[in-house]
Enzyme design. Structure first.
Site, PDB file in Angstrom:
ATOM      1  CB  CYS A  42      27.956  43.321  42.487  1.00 50.01           C
ATOM      2  SG  CYS A  42      28.189  43.535  44.274  1.00 50.01           S
ATOM      3  CB  ALA A  43      31.156  43.922  37.286  1.00 55.75           C
ATOM      4  N   GLY A  72      28.441  42.777  33.280  1.00 54.99           N
ATOM      5  CA  GLY A  72      29.006  44.073  32.928  1.00 54.99           C
ATOM      6  C   GLY A  72      28.137  45.061  32.190  1.00 54.99           C
ATOM      7  N   GLY A  73      26.828  44.875  32.175  1.00 50.95           N
ATOM      8  CA  GLY A  73      25.971  45.829  31.471  1.00 50.95           C
ATOM      9  C   GLY A  73      26.119  47.248  31.991  1.00 50.95           C
ATOM     10  CE  LYS A  74      22.491  47.614  37.093  1.00 45.26           C
ATOM     11  NZ  LYS A  74      22.515  46.172  36.689  1.00 45.26           N
ATOM     12  CG  ASP A 128      40.497  39.509  46.754  1.00 40.97           C
ATOM     13  OD1 ASP A 128      41.616  40.052  46.652  1.00 40.97           O
ATOM     14  OD2 ASP A 128      40.197  38.458  46.167  1.00 40.97           O
ATOM     15  CB  CYS A 151      16.562  44.485  40.027  1.00 42.17           C
ATOM     16  SG  CYS A 151      17.454  42.929  40.171  1.00 42.17           S
TER      17      CYS A 151
END
Length: 417
Positions: A230-231, A234-236, A285, A354
Site C-alpha cells: 500500500c505504497a 512512497g515514503g516507506k 488484481d 498508524c
C-alpha cells in the site's frame, strides 16, 4: 502578531468553510488559500495555526461556549487557547461580545470531564481507556494535542546523517539525531524545506521517525524482491530502496494513480533505479496473482483510521466513527490476506498501521494468524536489535507520542514457515 479586523474576519471565514466542508482539513485549508492568493505568509500562518488550535481543542471550546457560532469559537480559541487578552480583541468585538468574552475568560477549567481533557469523542476515549487505563490514556491523548516536530530521513544513497546535522547547525537551525532511527534528523523549527538544497537534491525526505522504523522492521537485504503493498506516495518505499542500496527489485503497489503520481518526483530526487511503481485495480488484481510467493519481504502499511497521527491531523478524530473502524478492519483483513500470498517460504510480512486501536492492530493480526498456520509471528524488538536499534516494545512494535516522541504506530512481523 497584531491582529487586524480584516485578518480576524478572514480567519472566521476560513474556519466557517472548514466546519461546513468535508474531507481532510489540510486539503480544505490549502484550497481556501488558493482561492485567496492575496493573503500574505503571516496571515496564512495565523489562519492555519488558529484553525489547528481549534481542531485540537474543540471539546474544551465547546465546553466553554456550547453551540457557539464559528466567530465566537474563534474568539474563545484566541483567548483561552492562544492566550490573547479580551482587551487586545476589543477593536473588532461587537457590543454583545465584550461581556460574553470576559465570561469565557473567567470560566474555570478545572474538574473537566476526562473525555474533554483528552480532547477526544466519547467513543474513542472509552476505547483508549479500555486498552490502556485512564492514566495512560490521558497521557496519550494529551501528547496528541501537541504539534509534531519535523522529522527527516537522510537518504543513505546521497548523504550521511552527521553531515546533514552539521549543515543545519551551520545554518542556525536546531537539528538533532532521532533517538531510534539511524537515518533520522529532527528539526525544532519549521522551515520551507521544499526550497532547501538538501531536499531538492534528494539528500533528505520528510518522514516521521516511526515510519522510518517500519522500514527497519522489514529489513530488506541487498538483491532481494521486496514489495510495499500500500505504497501511497512512497515514503516507506523510498526508505526500503535506500536500505537495499539500490539493488534487487522493489515494487510499489497502490490502487490510486494520484498517489503513485506523487511518488514520481520523490523517486526522481532519490536516485533509486530499482523501484517499480505498479497501479493495481484492487487486492485481487491479476498482476498480483502472477507474483504469488515471489517476494522475500512485503510491507503492508494498511489503510487505517490514522488516529496515531492526530498531532498532525487533529481533524481525524472528529471525522471517524465506530462504524468506520468496523469497516476498516474488514478491509485491513482482506488486504493482509492478499499481501500474504506474495510472500515466499521463509519470507517476511510486516503488517503496520498508524492507528492506536487494538481492533485495527492486534485484532487483525490475530484473525489472520488463526486462518493461516503457515505464518508465525516474530519478535519485533529482536529484529530491531539485530540492526542495533535499541527499542523494545515486545513482540509488536507499538510506538506512542508520549513515550517515543513519534506518531502512534503499530507493526507486527510475520514469517511464512
Amino acid at each position: 502578531m497584531a491582529i487586524s479586523p480584516a485578518l480576524f474576519d478572514t480567519t472566521v471565514e476560513a474556519i466557517t468553510e472548514l466546519q461546513e466542508g468535508s474531507g481532510p482539513a489540510d486539503a480544505r485549508l490549502s484550497a481556501y488559500f488558493r482561492n485567496h492568493r492575496k493573503l500574505g505568509s503571516h496571515d496564512r500562518a495565523f489562519i492555519a495555526e488558529t484553525a489547528y488550535a481549534l481542531l485540537r481543542r474543540r471539546r474544551f471550546l465547546d465546553y466553554l461556549a456550547p453551540e457557539a457560532s464559528p466567530r465566537r469559537l474563534v474568539l474563545a480559541c484566541l483567548v483561552r487557547v492562544n492566550g490573547l487578552s479580551p482587551r487586545e480583541l476589543e477593536p473588532f468585538l461587537r457590543k454583545t461580545e465584550v461581556e460574553w468574552l470576559r465570561e469565557i475568560k473567567a470560566k474555570p477549567a478545572d474538574n473537566l470531564p476526562l473525555a474533554v481533557q483528552a480532547e477526544l469523542p466519547d467513543w474513542l476515549w472509552e476505547r483508549l481507556v479500555a486498552q490502556y487505563g485512564e492514566e495512560e490514556a490521558l497521557a496519550i491523548a494529551r501528547s496528541l494535542q501537541q504539534t509534531a516536530p519535523l522529522d527527516l530521513r537522510v537518504n543513505r544513497l546521497k548523504g550521511q546523517r552527521e553531515a546533514v546535522l552539521a549543515l543545519f547547525t551551520k545554518e542556525g537551525l536546531t537539528a538533532t539525531p532521532t533517538p531510534y532511527s539511524p537515518d533520522g534528523v529532527r528539526l525544532k523549527e519549521k522551515i520551507a524545506l521544499n526550497q532547501h538544497v538538501l531536499f531538492n537534491k534528494g539528500v533528505v525526505e520528510v518522514q516521521d521517525e516511526g515510519s522510518q522504523l517500519l522500514a527497519a522492521l522489514v529489513a530488506p537485504r541487498r538483491g532481494e524482491m521486496v514489495a510495499d503493498f500500500c505504497a501511497g506516495a512512497g515514503g516507506k518505499t523510498l526508505a526500503l530502496g535506500a536500505i537495499m542500496a539500490n539493488t534487487g527489485r522493489l515494487y510499489a503497489f497502490d490502487v490510486s494513480e494520484r498517489r503513485l503520481s506523487n511518488l514520481r518526483p520523490r523517486l526522481a530526487r532519490s536516485g533509486l533505479s530499482n523501484l517499480h511503481p505498479q497501479l493495481i485495480a484492487n487486492e485481487r488484481d491479476q498482476k498480483l496473482k502472477r507474483l504469488a510467493q515471489k517476494f522475500d519481504r512485503v510491507l503492508v502499511d494498511a489503510p487505517c483510521s490514522g488516529l496515531g497521527t492526530l498531532r498532525r491531523n487533529p481533524d481525524l478524530k472528529w471525522r471517524q466513527s465506530e462504524m468506520d473502524i468496523a469497516e476498516l478492519t474488514v478491509k485491513q483483513g482482506n488486504i493482509l490476506e492478499a499481501a500474504a500470498k506474495l510472500v515466499k517460504p521463509g519470507g517476511r510480512l510486516v503488517y503496520a498501521t498508524c492507528s492506536l486501536l487494538e481492533a485495527e492492530n492486534e485484532g487483525v493480526v490475530a484473525a489472520f494468524l488463526a486462518q493461516h498456520p503457515e505464518f508465525e509471528q516474530a519478535n519485533a524488538a529482536e529484529i530491531l536489535a539485530q540492526q542495533k536499534i535499541e527499542l523494545d516494545t515486545g513482540d509488536f512494535l507499538k510506538l506512542l507520542p508520549h513515550k517515543h516522541g513519534t506518531d502512534g504506530f503499530f507493526a507486527a512481523v510475520l514469517t511464512r514457515r
